[in-house]
Design a protein around this motif. Structure first.
Motif, PDB file in Angstrom:
ATOM      1  N   ASP A 115     -15.381 -45.777  93.807  1.00 55.01           N
ATOM      2  CA  ASP A 115     -15.304 -44.514  93.587  1.00 55.01           C
ATOM      3  C   ASP A 115     -14.338 -44.039  94.126  1.00 55.01           C
ATOM      4  N   GLU A 116     -13.509 -43.703  94.215  1.00 52.63           N
ATOM      5  CA  GLU A 116     -12.466 -43.156  94.503  1.00 52.63           C
ATOM      6  C   GLU A 116     -10.857 -43.301  93.956  1.00 52.63           C
ATOM      7  N   ALA A 117     -11.403 -44.167  92.872  1.00 49.36           N
ATOM      8  CA  ALA A 117     -10.280 -44.202  91.906  1.00 49.36           C
ATOM      9  C   ALA A 117     -10.854 -44.101  90.539  1.00 49.36           C
ATOM     10  N   ALA A 118     -12.122 -44.117  90.307  1.00 48.44           N
ATOM     11  CA  ALA A 118     -12.977 -43.249  89.173  1.00 48.44           C
ATOM     12  C   ALA A 118     -12.844 -41.855  89.270  1.00 48.44           C
ATOM     13  N   LEU A 119     -13.212 -41.165  90.688  1.00 46.92           N
ATOM     14  CA  LEU A 119     -12.624 -40.227  90.609  1.00 46.92           C
ATOM     15  C   LEU A 119     -11.441 -38.917  90.825  1.00 46.92           C
ATOM     16  N   PHE A 120     -10.306 -39.913  90.670  1.00 47.39           N
ATOM     17  CA  PHE A 120      -9.428 -39.998  91.087  1.00 47.39           C
ATOM     18  C   PHE A 120      -8.752 -40.014  89.346  1.00 47.39           C
ATOM     19  N   ALA A 121      -9.635 -40.704  88.459  1.00 51.80           N
ATOM     20  CA  ALA A 121      -9.235 -40.969  86.960  1.00 51.80           C
ATOM     21  C   ALA A 121     -10.146 -40.072  86.363  1.00 51.80           C
ATOM     22  N   ALA A 122     -11.109 -39.522  86.942  1.00 55.55           N
ATOM     23  CA  ALA A 122     -11.115 -38.277  86.370  1.00 55.55           C
ATOM     24  C   ALA A 122      -9.957 -36.658  86.411  1.00 55.55           C
ATOM     25  N   ASP A 123      -9.649 -37.330  87.656  1.00 51.83           N
ATOM     26  CA  ASP A 123      -8.874 -35.376  87.989  1.00 51.83           C
ATOM     27  C   ASP A 123      -8.001 -35.524  86.574  1.00 51.83           C
ATOM     28  N   LEU A 124      -6.933 -37.584  86.758  1.00 51.36           N
ATOM     29  CA  LEU A 124      -5.924 -37.509  85.422  1.00 51.36           C
ATOM     30  C   LEU A 124      -6.539 -36.769  84.520  1.00 51.36           C
ATOM     31  N   LEU A 125      -7.425 -37.292  84.025  1.00 51.71           N
ATOM     32  CA  LEU A 125      -7.860 -36.358  82.406  1.00 51.71           C
ATOM     33  C   LEU A 125      -7.969 -35.263  82.394  1.00 51.71           C
ATOM     34  N   ARG A 126      -7.923 -34.252  83.448  1.00 47.97           N
ATOM     35  CA  ARG A 126      -8.407 -33.458  83.457  1.00 47.97           C
ATOM     36  C   ARG A 126      -6.806 -32.337  83.566  1.00 47.97           C
ATOM     37  N   MET A 127      -6.275 -33.170  84.156  1.00 48.45           N
ATOM     38  CA  MET A 127      -4.337 -33.415  84.446  1.00 48.45           C
ATOM     39  C   MET A 127      -4.140 -33.181  82.685  1.00 48.45           C
ATOM     40  N   TYR A 128      -4.218 -34.123  82.409  1.00 50.21           N
ATOM     41  CA  TYR A 128      -4.292 -34.524  80.887  1.00 50.21           C
ATOM     42  C   TYR A 128      -4.440 -33.762  79.431  1.00 50.21           C
ATOM     43  N   THR A 129      -5.564 -32.514  79.709  1.00 52.02           N
ATOM     44  CA  THR A 129      -6.261 -31.788  79.556  1.00 52.02           C
ATOM     45  C   THR A 129      -5.895 -30.757  79.488  1.00 52.02           C
ATOM     46  N   ARG A 130      -5.270 -29.779  80.625  1.00 45.65           N
ATOM     47  CA  ARG A 130      -5.001 -29.027  80.780  1.00 45.65           C
ATOM     48  C   ARG A 130      -3.409 -28.750  80.048  1.00 45.65           C
ATOM     49  N   TYR A 131      -3.318 -29.955  79.863  1.00 45.26           N
ATOM     50  CA  TYR A 131      -1.338 -30.055  79.899  1.00 45.26           C
ATOM     51  C   TYR A 131      -1.059 -29.735  78.241  1.00 45.26           C
ATOM     52  N   ALA A 132      -2.245 -30.771  77.857  1.00 47.43           N
ATOM     53  CA  ALA A 132      -2.446 -30.463  76.648  1.00 47.43           C
ATOM     54  C   ALA A 132      -2.812 -29.242  75.913  1.00 47.43           C
ATOM     55  N   GLU A 133      -3.753 -28.184  76.639  1.00 50.25           N
ATOM     56  CA  GLU A 133      -3.951 -26.166  76.064  1.00 50.25           C
ATOM     57  C   GLU A 133      -2.815 -26.188  76.239  1.00 50.25           C
ATOM     58  N   HIS A 134      -1.735 -26.714  77.410  1.00 50.18           N
ATOM     59  CA  HIS A 134      -0.988 -25.711  77.136  1.00 50.18           C
ATOM     60  C   HIS A 134       0.198 -25.779  75.939  1.00 50.18           C
ATOM     61  N   MET A 135       0.346 -27.139  75.481  1.00 48.06           N
ATOM     62  CA  MET A 135       1.142 -27.788  74.408  1.00 48.06           C
ATOM     63  C   MET A 135       0.449 -26.871  73.172  1.00 48.06           C
ATOM     64  N   GLY A 136      -0.625 -26.888  73.496  1.00 49.24           N
ATOM     65  CA  GLY A 136      -1.716 -25.664  72.064  1.00 49.24           C
ATOM     66  C   GLY A 136      -1.935 -26.748  71.032  1.00 49.24           C
ATOM     67  N   TRP A 137      -2.269 -28.810  71.812  1.00 50.65           N
ATOM     68  CA  TRP A 137      -2.784 -29.523  72.013  1.00 50.65           C
ATOM     69  C   TRP A 137      -3.995 -29.384  71.903  1.00 50.65           C
TER      70      TRP A 137
END
Length: 360
Positions: A115-137
């Motif tokens: 479960d911890e790995a799955a929670l971290f996977a969600a954290d990574l996806l959130r990180m990439y989503t926010r990075y994409a927002e910063h880049m205007g993607w």
């Protein structure tokens, strides 16, 4: 010096002539391909023009320097500036990944750690989503499989950019994120405050612009349908709308269940399958050229890591570039640019070394 540029200048001129023909835009795939190549060549053309003009100016200034002190001063200035201009052009001439300008399909998957790995996977996806927002993607969720605690056992998103310039491409920036990411922190499920280590995998695929780019025969596909299910096996719907597509020649399998209809899930599965096949074909080409790329995700073992996220120390470390910083909170909020820049710079150095450090 830079004799090889002439062929690129000729190619650029030919592409501009094609792009000025309205008939080209009847084939959107061709127009996108030409647009990407034009954007890549634009930088080279402009850098070459500047280098060439500066050489002409330097030659003229040298001829006039004996007669006019102002020209002698200009000679010194040009001689100081010209090497940097030549270096910029030389770096632009380093062969790029042909997929750099493409959009991507990014997949995250929880690995060792439950479960911890799955929670971290969600954290990574959130990180990439926010990075994409910063880049205007733009980010589009394609598929996800949630864990009982709200993390992601696996998830797939499409990330789309706005530029045809390969240097600004989504794939050019995110392709280095492929691999196993290790996290060290106290899990939500840990009652005694002990630090655990778990891992999540990230796969970054260049997205196919048009289905025709990848040749897929219907006879090479095995399509299975089944009933969608949610966390803990809870039924999402009462129809067989989930789809599993297997590409028999390669063994690549894609399963989709988040859309409400079988048709929608099949379309989403084919979209991901095309991207995986494009990456597979590129890997074969690389192997044939004796330039075998390492798999982005070989196993989910914690030792197969590209990066470590240490929460107690607020530390982020990239094991390929040696980059280390103590701003993990900012990184998880999407501030990935320093990490990605370090990967881009290392990749550029390796490509430069591969051609002997000299392109002119």
């Amino acid at each position: 010096m830079f004799e090889s540029v002439q062929g690129l200048l000729d190619e650029h001129a030919a592409i501009q002539a094609q792009l000025s023909d309205p008939a080209v835009y009847q084939d959107q795939a061709l127009a996108r391909k030409l647009g990407r190549r034009s954007a890549q060549l634009n930088g080279i053309v402009e850098a070459y023009k500047r280098w060439s003009q500066m050489n002409d100016d330097l030659e003229t200034a040298r001829e006039m320097a004996d007669e006019d002190p102002d020209f002698a001063e200009e000679v010194a200035t040009l001689e100081e500036t010209l090497p940097a201009v030549a270096e910029k052009l030389r770096r632009l001439l380093i062969p790029r990944d042909p997929n750099d300008a493409r959009d991507v399909i990014l997949e995250v998957k929880g690995g060792e750690g439950g479960d911890e790995a799955a929670l971290f996977a969600a954290d990574l996806l959130r990180m990439y989503t926010r990075y994409a927002e910063h880049m205007g993607w733009k980010v589009e969720m394609i598929s996800f499989n949630e864990s009982d605690l709200g993390g992601y056992k696996d998830a797939q998103v499409a990330i789309k950019g706005k530029s045809n310039d390969p240097a600004q491409g989504v794939y050019a920036h995110l392709k280095f994120e492929g691999g196993v990411h290790r996290v060290q922190r106290v899990p939500q499920t840990e009652s005694q405050g002990r630090i655990h280590t778990s891992a999540a995998g990230v796969l970054v695929l260049p997205e196919v612009d048009e289905p025709e780019e990848v040749d897929i025969h219907a006879n090479d596909l095995k399509v299975d349908v089944y009933r969608s299910s949610g966390p803990g096996g809870q039924s999402v719907n009462t129809t067989d709308s989930a789809v599993r597509v297997t590409h028999i020649p390669t063994g690549i399998v894609v399963a989709m269940q988040n859309e409400k209809s079988q048709i929608q899930n099949r379309e989403a599965a084919m979209r991901v399958l095309r991207s995986r096949l494009l990456a597979h074909q590129q890997a074969i080409i690389d192997a044939e050229n004796s330039d075998i790329r390492k798999s982005q995700v070989r196993t989910m073992d914690r030792s197969e890591r590209i990066r470590t996220y240490n929460y107690p120390e607020n530390r982020i470390a990239d094991h390929r570039t040696g980059y280390k910083a103590y701003n993990l909170d900012a990184v998880m909020n999407g501030e990935l640019e320093p990490l990605i820049t370090s990967c881009i710079e290392l990749d550029e150095k390796q490509r430069l070394d591969a051609i002997g450090g000299d392109k002119d």
